[in-house]
Design an enzyme around this catalytic site. Structure first.
Site, PDB file in Angstrom:
ATOM      1  N   LEU A  72      38.147  46.180  42.078  1.00 19.52           N
ATOM      2  CA  LEU A  72      38.916  45.212  42.115  1.00 19.52           C
ATOM      3  C   LEU A  72      38.664  44.630  43.340  1.00 19.52           C
ATOM      4  O   LEU A  72      39.025  43.383  42.904  1.00 19.52           O
ATOM      5  CB  LEU A  72      40.010  46.858  42.380  1.00 19.52           C
ATOM      6  CG  LEU A  72      41.520  46.024  42.552  1.00 19.52           C
ATOM      7  CD1 LEU A  72      42.014  45.304  41.159  1.00 19.52           C
ATOM      8  CD2 LEU A  72      43.190  46.583  42.620  1.00 19.52           C
ATOM      9  N   HIS A 111      37.560  40.731  43.042  1.00 22.48           N
ATOM     10  CA  HIS A 111      38.596  39.793  42.597  1.00 22.48           C
ATOM     11  C   HIS A 111      39.127  38.781  43.734  1.00 22.48           C
ATOM     12  O   HIS A 111      40.021  39.204  44.517  1.00 22.48           O
ATOM     13  CB  HIS A 111      39.610  40.894  41.080  1.00 22.48           C
ATOM     14  CG  HIS A 111      39.112  40.892  40.456  1.00 22.48           C
ATOM     15  ND1 HIS A 111      38.944  40.048  39.356  1.00 22.48           N
ATOM     16  CD2 HIS A 111      38.453  41.954  40.086  1.00 22.48           C
ATOM     17  CE1 HIS A 111      38.503  40.639  38.883  1.00 22.48           C
ATOM     18  NE2 HIS A 111      37.763  41.720  39.052  1.00 22.48           N
ATOM     19  N   GLN A 137      44.983  51.954  51.907  1.00 22.56           N
ATOM     20  CA  GLN A 137      44.792  53.046  52.623  1.00 22.56           C
ATOM     21  C   GLN A 137      43.392  53.261  53.772  1.00 22.56           C
ATOM     22  O   GLN A 137      42.218  52.998  52.900  1.00 22.56           O
ATOM     23  CB  GLN A 137      44.713  54.284  52.190  1.00 22.56           C
ATOM     24  CG  GLN A 137      45.190  55.863  53.466  1.00 22.56           C
ATOM     25  CD  GLN A 137      45.261  56.818  52.043  1.00 22.56           C
ATOM     26  OE1 GLN A 137      44.766  56.497  50.737  1.00 22.56           O
ATOM     27  NE2 GLN A 137      46.163  57.715  52.277  1.00 22.56           N
ATOM     28  N   ASN A 149      42.706  35.960  34.837  1.00 26.63           N
ATOM     29  CA  ASN A 149      40.794  36.418  34.956  1.00 26.63           C
ATOM     30  C   ASN A 149      40.921  37.945  34.742  1.00 26.63           C
ATOM     31  O   ASN A 149      40.149  38.533  34.323  1.00 26.63           O
ATOM     32  CB  ASN A 149      40.672  35.228  35.702  1.00 26.63           C
ATOM     33  CG  ASN A 149      39.118  35.366  36.091  1.00 26.63           C
ATOM     34  OD1 ASN A 149      38.356  35.545  35.289  1.00 26.63           O
ATOM     35  ND2 ASN A 149      38.718  35.958  37.581  1.00 26.63           N
ATOM     36  N   ARG A 208      39.077  42.578  32.865  1.00 24.84           N
ATOM     37  CA  ARG A 208      39.382  44.658  32.692  1.00 24.84           C
ATOM     38  C   ARG A 208      39.848  44.712  31.552  1.00 24.84           C
ATOM     39  O   ARG A 208      39.419  46.105  31.589  1.00 24.84           O
ATOM     40  CB  ARG A 208      39.772  44.277  34.605  1.00 24.84           C
ATOM     41  CG  ARG A 208      38.796  44.065  35.788  1.00 24.84           C
ATOM     42  CD  ARG A 208      37.382  44.306  35.453  1.00 24.84           C
ATOM     43  NE  ARG A 208      36.697  43.942  37.093  1.00 24.84           N
ATOM     44  CZ  ARG A 208      35.207  44.391  37.479  1.00 24.84           C
ATOM     45  NH1 ARG A 208      34.707  44.950  36.684  1.00 24.84           N
ATOM     46  NH2 ARG A 208      35.395  43.412  38.664  1.00 24.84           N
TER      47      ARG A 208
HETATM   48  C1  LIG Z   1      31.964  44.165  32.820  1.00 26.66           C
HETATM   49  C2  LIG Z   1      31.645  43.652  34.916  1.00 26.66           C
HETATM   50  C3  LIG Z   1      30.527  44.246  35.076  1.00 26.66           C
HETATM   51  C4  LIG Z   1      30.705  43.945  36.103  1.00 26.66           C
HETATM   52  N1  LIG Z   1      28.912  43.785  37.693  1.00 26.66           N
HETATM   53  C5  LIG Z   1      28.609  44.132  38.217  1.00 26.66           C
HETATM   54  C6  LIG Z   1      27.539  44.310  38.946  1.00 26.66           C
HETATM   55  O1  LIG Z   1      26.589  44.659  38.314  1.00 26.66           O
HETATM   56  N2  LIG Z   1      27.082  43.081  40.360  1.00 26.66           N
HETATM   57  C7  LIG Z   1      27.914  42.671  40.511  1.00 26.66           C
HETATM   58  O2  LIG Z   1      27.708  42.073  42.150  1.00 26.66           O
HETATM   59  N3  LIG Z   1      28.918  42.644  40.235  1.00 26.66           N
HETATM   60  C8  LIG Z   1      29.314  42.424  38.937  1.00 26.66           C
HETATM   61  N4  LIG Z   1      30.654  42.801  37.986  1.00 26.66           N
HETATM   62  C9  LIG Z   1      31.580  41.975  38.968  1.00 26.66           C
HETATM   63  C10 LIG Z   1      32.096  40.504  38.677  1.00 26.66           C
HETATM   64  O3  LIG Z   1      30.587  40.019  39.203  1.00 26.66           O
HETATM   65  C11 LIG Z   1      32.826  39.352  39.733  1.00 26.66           C
HETATM   66  O4  LIG Z   1      32.769  39.053  41.040  1.00 26.66           O
HETATM   67  C12 LIG Z   1      34.161  40.086  39.226  1.00 26.66           C
HETATM   68  O5  LIG Z   1      34.865  40.302  38.106  1.00 26.66           O
HETATM   69  C13 LIG Z   1      35.473  38.990  40.138  1.00 26.66           C
HETATM   70  O6  LIG Z   1      35.522  37.829  39.097  1.00 26.66           O
HETATM   71  P1  LIG Z   1      36.004  36.399  39.475  1.00 26.66           P
HETATM   72  O7  LIG Z   1      34.464  35.518  40.256  1.00 26.66           O
HETATM   73  O8  LIG Z   1      35.980  35.703  38.279  1.00 26.66           O
HETATM   74  O9  LIG Z   1      37.637  37.169  40.086  1.00 26.66           O
HETATM   75  P2  LIG Z   1      38.026  35.877  41.432  1.00 26.66           P
HETATM   76  O10 LIG Z   1      36.944  36.256  41.889  1.00 26.66           O
HETATM   77  O11 LIG Z   1      39.257  36.609  41.190  1.00 26.66           O
HETATM   78  O12 LIG Z   1      37.852  34.255  41.293  1.00 26.66           O
HETATM   79  C14 LIG Z   1      38.845  33.911  40.146  1.00 26.66           C
HETATM   80  C15 LIG Z   1      38.170  32.494  40.168  1.00 26.66           C
HETATM   81  O13 LIG Z   1      38.501  31.668  41.301  1.00 26.66           O
HETATM   82  C16 LIG Z   1      37.044  31.250  40.455  1.00 26.66           C
HETATM   83  N5  LIG Z   1      35.920  31.093  42.668  1.00 26.66           N
HETATM   84  C17 LIG Z   1      35.859  32.205  43.184  1.00 26.66           C
HETATM   85  N6  LIG Z   1      35.498  32.285  44.288  1.00 26.66           N
HETATM   86  C18 LIG Z   1      34.820  31.031  44.184  1.00 26.66           C
HETATM   87  C19 LIG Z   1      33.110  30.887  44.599  1.00 26.66           C
HETATM   88  N7  LIG Z   1      33.455  31.126  45.962  1.00 26.66           N
HETATM   89  N8  LIG Z   1      32.660  29.691  44.566  1.00 26.66           N
HETATM   90  C20 LIG Z   1      33.360  29.021  43.029  1.00 26.66           C
HETATM   91  N9  LIG Z   1      34.521  29.525  41.893  1.00 26.66           N
HETATM   92  C21 LIG Z   1      34.909  30.721  42.952  1.00 26.66           C
HETATM   93  C22 LIG Z   1      35.380  31.594  39.793  1.00 26.66           C
HETATM   94  O14 LIG Z   1      36.393  30.265  39.089  1.00 26.66           O
HETATM   95  C23 LIG Z   1      36.685  32.703  39.112  1.00 26.66           C
HETATM   96  O15 LIG Z   1      35.696  33.243  38.096  1.00 26.66           O
HETATM   97  C24 LIG Z   1      30.940  43.177  37.059  1.00 26.66           C
HETATM   98  C25 LIG Z   1      31.783  42.586  36.614  1.00 26.66           C
HETATM   99  C26 LIG Z   1      33.171  43.250  34.998  1.00 26.66           C
HETATM  100  C27 LIG Z   1      33.797  42.664  34.040  1.00 26.66           C
END
Ligand SMILES: Cc1cc2nc3c(=O)[nH]c(=O)nc-3n(C[C@H](O)[C@H](O)[C@H](O)COP(=O)(O)OP(=O)(O)OC[C@H]3O[C@@H](n4cnc5c(N)ncnc54)[C@H](O)[C@@H]3O)c2cc1C
Length: 227
Positions: A83, A86, A94, A169, A174
């Site tokens: 979680l 994100h 906690q 997103n 998820r």
């Molecule tokens: C099925 C599944 C499998 C996964 N497996 C793995 C794994 O094996 N290893 C692993 O490490 N992670 C894994 N993840 C996690 C995934 O890579 C993301 O870190 C996580 O889902 C958070 O997504 P997000 O970055 O879109 O969300 P947020 O961090 O909330 O970001 C939302 C959006 O904001 C933008 N954003 C945020 N920060 C930045 C930034 N610094 N630069 C540019 N744009 C930004 C992007 O557009 C992003 O999509 C997995 C996720 C899923 C759903």
């Protein structure tokens, strides 16, 4: 002792007043000469129409103006580890430093819970882990170090606040059937909560195959794979 996914609690404990009106006013602002302070005089119907229009154009930044806060309890540390990836969100979790966890309290995956033999082995492992955790505490090891032996399954509580855009997103990633079962369960519960208070924003929310019309994972064997 926790017996799997049915123990998870998810409660929407707060949200922006008028969670759809504020984003709709922001949407109207971008398309009109009306001063921001006069936007709330617009009719509900006009605001709904302009919000729908702007969202269809993909200008989803306007829905960042509404936020939702959830209290989530009795989930595993494995879930919260996923979680908090994100980043567009705020969290309070906690602490395993300030709170001791003398009693075993853990989530059991349903695939383990349904098999008697596996469940017994799982519970025995948890029992040994907690025994060693308590031994370390008794030997004077602080909770911040004793917790190193606690498992991913350990129960935890967390409060999360996300804006609507970040939630969209989160749901895309998820609610997907490819997501891990516990966080998928959480995402679906959160989605059903926000739909009650902001149906206009979240009516089309869900896994990416629903919002985008294609499967980014290209999982052709998924029952939701778009035809
Ligand atoms: C099925 C599944 C499998 C996964 N497996 C793995 C794994 O094996 N290893 C692993 O490490 N992670 C894994 N993840 C996690 C995934 O890579 C993301 O870190 C996580 O889902 C958070 O997504 P997000 O970055 O879109 O969300 P947020 O961090 O909330 O970001 C939302 C959006 O904001 C933008 N954003 C945020 N920060 C930045 C930034 N610094 N630069 C540019 N744009 C930004 C992007 O557009 C992003 O999509 C997995 C996720 C899923 C759903």
């Amino acid at each position: 002792m926790r017996l799997g996914e049915s123990d998870m609690n998810v409660k929407l404990i707060g949200f922006t007043p008028n969670p759809e009106k504020i984003p709709a006013m922001a949407a109207k602002l971008t398309h009109s000469k009306t001063k921001p302070e006069d936007l709330d005089k617009s009719s509900d119907r006009e605001l709904k129409t302009i919000l729908d229009h702007v969202l269809k154009l993909g200008h989803t930044s306007v829905i960042e103006h509404s936020c939702f806060t959830f209290a989530i309890s009795d989930v595993s540390r494995s879930l919260t580890h996923q979680l908090v990836r994100h980043r567009i969100a705020s969290y309070a979790q906690q602490s395993q430093r300030y709170v001791d966890f003398k009693e075993p309290n853990y989530v059991t995956p349903p695939k383990i819970a349904k098999d008697k033999k596996m469940k017994k082995a799982y519970d025995e492992t948890m029992s040994i882990i907690w025994k060693q955790y308590n031994n370390l505490l008794k030997m004077g090891i602080p909770a911040e170090d004793s917790r190193f032996v606690l498992p991913n399954a350990a129960c935890t509580n967390i409060i999360v606040t996300m804006n609507s855009r970040s939630l969209m997103n989160f749901f895309e990633l998820r609610c997907c059937l490819h997501a891990q079962w516990e966080i998928r369960k959480l995402a679906n519960k959160m989605l059903s909560e926000v739909k009650k208070v902001a149906p206009g924003i979240f009516k089309n929310a869900g896994p990416a195959c629903k919002t985008k019309g294609y499967c980014p994972e290209n999982k052709k064997d998924c029952p939701l794979y778009p035809k």
